[in-house]
Design a protein around this motif. Structure first.
Motif, short mmCIF file in Angstrom:
data_model
loop_
_atom_site.label_atom_id
_atom_site.label_comp_id
_atom_site.label_asym_id
_atom_site.label_seq_id
_atom_site.Cartn_x
_atom_site.Cartn_y
_atom_site.Cartn_z
N UNK A 1 19.13 0.84 -3.45
CA UNK A 1 18.61 2.43 -3.66
C UNK A 1 19.04 2.87 -4.73
N UNK A 2 17.92 3.98 -5.70
CA UNK A 2 18.33 5.43 -6.18
C UNK A 2 17.64 6.45 -6.48
N UNK A 3 17.96 7.36 -6.55
CA UNK A 3 18.03 8.52 -6.90
C UNK A 3 17.47 8.77 -8.81
N UNK A 4 16.08 9.02 -9.04
CA UNK A 4 16.39 9.58 -10.06
C UNK A 4 16.22 11.49 -10.57
N UNK A 5 16.98 11.87 -11.48
CA UNK A 5 16.95 13.08 -11.57
C UNK A 5 16.31 13.20 -12.58
N UNK A 6 15.47 14.02 -13.00
CA UNK A 6 14.52 14.69 -14.50
C UNK A 6 15.06 16.16 -14.90
N UNK A 7 15.03 16.51 -16.41
CA UNK A 7 16.13 17.81 -16.50
C UNK A 7 15.01 18.23 -17.76
N UNK A 8 14.15 18.83 -17.69
CA UNK A 8 13.12 19.06 -19.21
C UNK A 8 13.05 20.66 -19.63
N UNK A 9 12.87 20.72 -21.26
CA UNK A 9 13.00 22.07 -21.36
C UNK A 9 11.21 22.26 -21.86
N UNK A 10 10.42 22.10 -21.12
CA UNK A 10 9.04 22.78 -20.66
C UNK A 10 9.06 22.10 -18.99
N UNK A 11 7.72 22.05 -19.11
CA UNK A 11 7.33 21.69 -17.44
C UNK A 11 6.41 20.45 -17.48
N UNK B 1 0.92 -1.00 -0.07
CA UNK B 1 0.01 -0.05 0.20
C UNK B 1 0.52 1.41 0.12
N UNK B 2 0.02 2.64 -0.68
CA UNK B 2 1.42 3.71 -0.41
C UNK B 2 0.77 4.64 -0.28
N UNK B 3 1.23 5.83 -0.44
CA UNK B 3 0.51 7.12 -0.29
C UNK B 3 0.90 7.70 -1.21
N UNK B 4 0.86 8.84 -2.46
CA UNK B 4 0.97 9.03 -3.10
C UNK B 4 1.15 10.91 -3.19
N UNK B 5 2.08 12.00 -3.15
CA UNK B 5 1.11 13.58 -2.82
C UNK B 5 0.59 13.88 -3.85
N UNK B 6 -0.10 14.90 -4.23
CA UNK B 6 -0.47 15.28 -5.17
C UNK B 6 1.28 16.68 -5.96
N UNK B 7 1.81 17.01 -6.94
CA UNK B 7 3.01 17.76 -7.31
C UNK B 7 2.36 18.98 -8.22
N UNK C 1 13.64 17.98 -11.17
CA UNK C 1 13.09 17.39 -10.11
C UNK C 1 13.40 16.14 -10.05
N UNK C 2 13.07 15.61 -8.55
CA UNK C 2 13.86 14.41 -8.00
C UNK C 2 13.26 13.50 -7.55
#
Length: 340
Positions: A328-338, A246-252, A258-259
């Motif tokens: 354990x990992x971290x995911x880094x994201x970078x975009x040219x649009x939101x 079971x999991x709880x995910x917040x709105x963003x 983003x990370x």
């Protein structure tokens, strides 16, 4: 010259005089008028700092179970209460009150913090719950957050064995009107029943399957008018007949950077290889673009996977991380649009 001609000439001459007067007026200084009278300096001013308001955080309520009533498969029930932990940087500490009700199911907690000496006080709170039942099992935790006029849920799923419930809470004193939009393979759609009234200090819970139709991996946008709301997604999974988590995910909110921290890949997931860890991305500007994705091992900081996701307007894209070892990992994201 006739009398009529004289009148026309006189009228023209008067017009020339008036025009000349207007031109002259444009170059002459205009008299000043202030609160203390014409021709005087600017009125006295005073700077006013508004008094700090009360900080209000809304927490996730009880963990929800769907389908326990054989006579009503869509009926929700409370499966486990959540415990709330809170603290403040100063003052007597925040006040916890179970006052955000989900009719016929249970209540969520609001956390309020008064200012100290007219200044706002930093406050934080979180909820957690653990349960071990025939249809739900696992541990879930989430932060308590203020309401927002806009939020996005990027990680919902509509597939066999998964139950997702969108929870919308209104911690304010006025009614909020909420509009839901769903983004999938065909772009943006407005589901039937996608406009919801959420009264003050109440919640509404919406099974994602009821608004997402045949979308397996939808992204949901929540827009609130009248009052800000707090959104979250409760997800639970069954494997065959066994509860799996079971999991709880917040709105963003959308961003260009983003990370996602602490992505835990279990030994079982690493060895199975049939259901890889993945990230879902949606551009929110209505334009095409791209997002660079980098998966970093938390212990060493080493990049173990990188790619670029090409985005089509209003269509979510999922990228799987094949071959990740347990860890354990971290995911880094970078975009040219939101994106979310």
């Amino acid at each position: 010259m006739t009398r009529r001609t004289i009148r026309i000439v006189a009228g023209s001459a008067a017009g020339v005089v008036l025009a000349a007067a207007a031109v002259a007026a444009s170059f002459a200084p205009w008299p000043t008028v202030s609160a203390t009278g014409p021709g005087t300096p600017a009125a006295p001013q005073i700077e006013v700092t508004p008094a700090a308001g009360q900080t209000v955080l809304a927490c996730d309520g009880p963990l929800l179970a769907l389908g326990r009533d054989a006579a009503d498969a869509s009926k929700l029930a409370s499966a486990a209460d959540t415990a709330v932990t809170s603290g403040a940087a100063a003052g007597d500490g925040p006040v916890q009150e179970a006052d955000i009700g989900l009719p016929d199911v249970g209540t969520a907690t609001s956390v309020t913090q008064d200012p100290v000496d007219g200044a706002p006080v930093s406050v934080a709170a979180a909820t957690s719950a653990s349960l071990e039942e025939a249809d739900l099992r696992g541990f879930a935790a989430s932060s308590c957050r203020p309401g927002s006029p806009e939020s996005w849920i990027a990680g919902s799923a509509v597939e066999t064995g998964t139950t997702d419930v969108l929870v919308i809470a209104n911690p304010s004193d006025v009614t909020a009107t909420v509009q839901l939009s769903v983004y999938g393979v065909d772009g943006r759609t407005t589901p039937a029943g996608g406009e919801i009234a959420v009264p003050a200090h109440e919640q509404r819970a919406v099974p994602v399957a009821s608004i997402a139709g045949g979308e397996e991996t939808p992204v949901i946008r929540v827009i609130a008018e009248g009052a800000p709301v707090r959104t979250s997604l409760q997800s639970s999974t069954m494997r065959t007949l066994d509860p799996y988590g079971v999991d709880l995910q917040p709105g963003v909110l959308p961003a260009r950077e983003a990370v996602v921290p602490h992505v835990h890949v279990t030994q079982r997931a690493a060895q199975a290889g049939e259901d890889p860890t993945q990230v879902r991305v949606l551009g929110t500007s209505g334009e095409s673009g791209s997002v660079d994705i980098d998966v970093v091992e938390e212990d060493s900081g080493e990049s173990v996977f990188s790619t670029t996701a090409e985005l089509t307007a209003d269509v979510p894209v999922s990228v799987g991380f094949d071959g990740l070892e347990a860890g354990n990992y971290a995911v880094r994201l970078s975009g040219d649009v939101p994106f979310v």
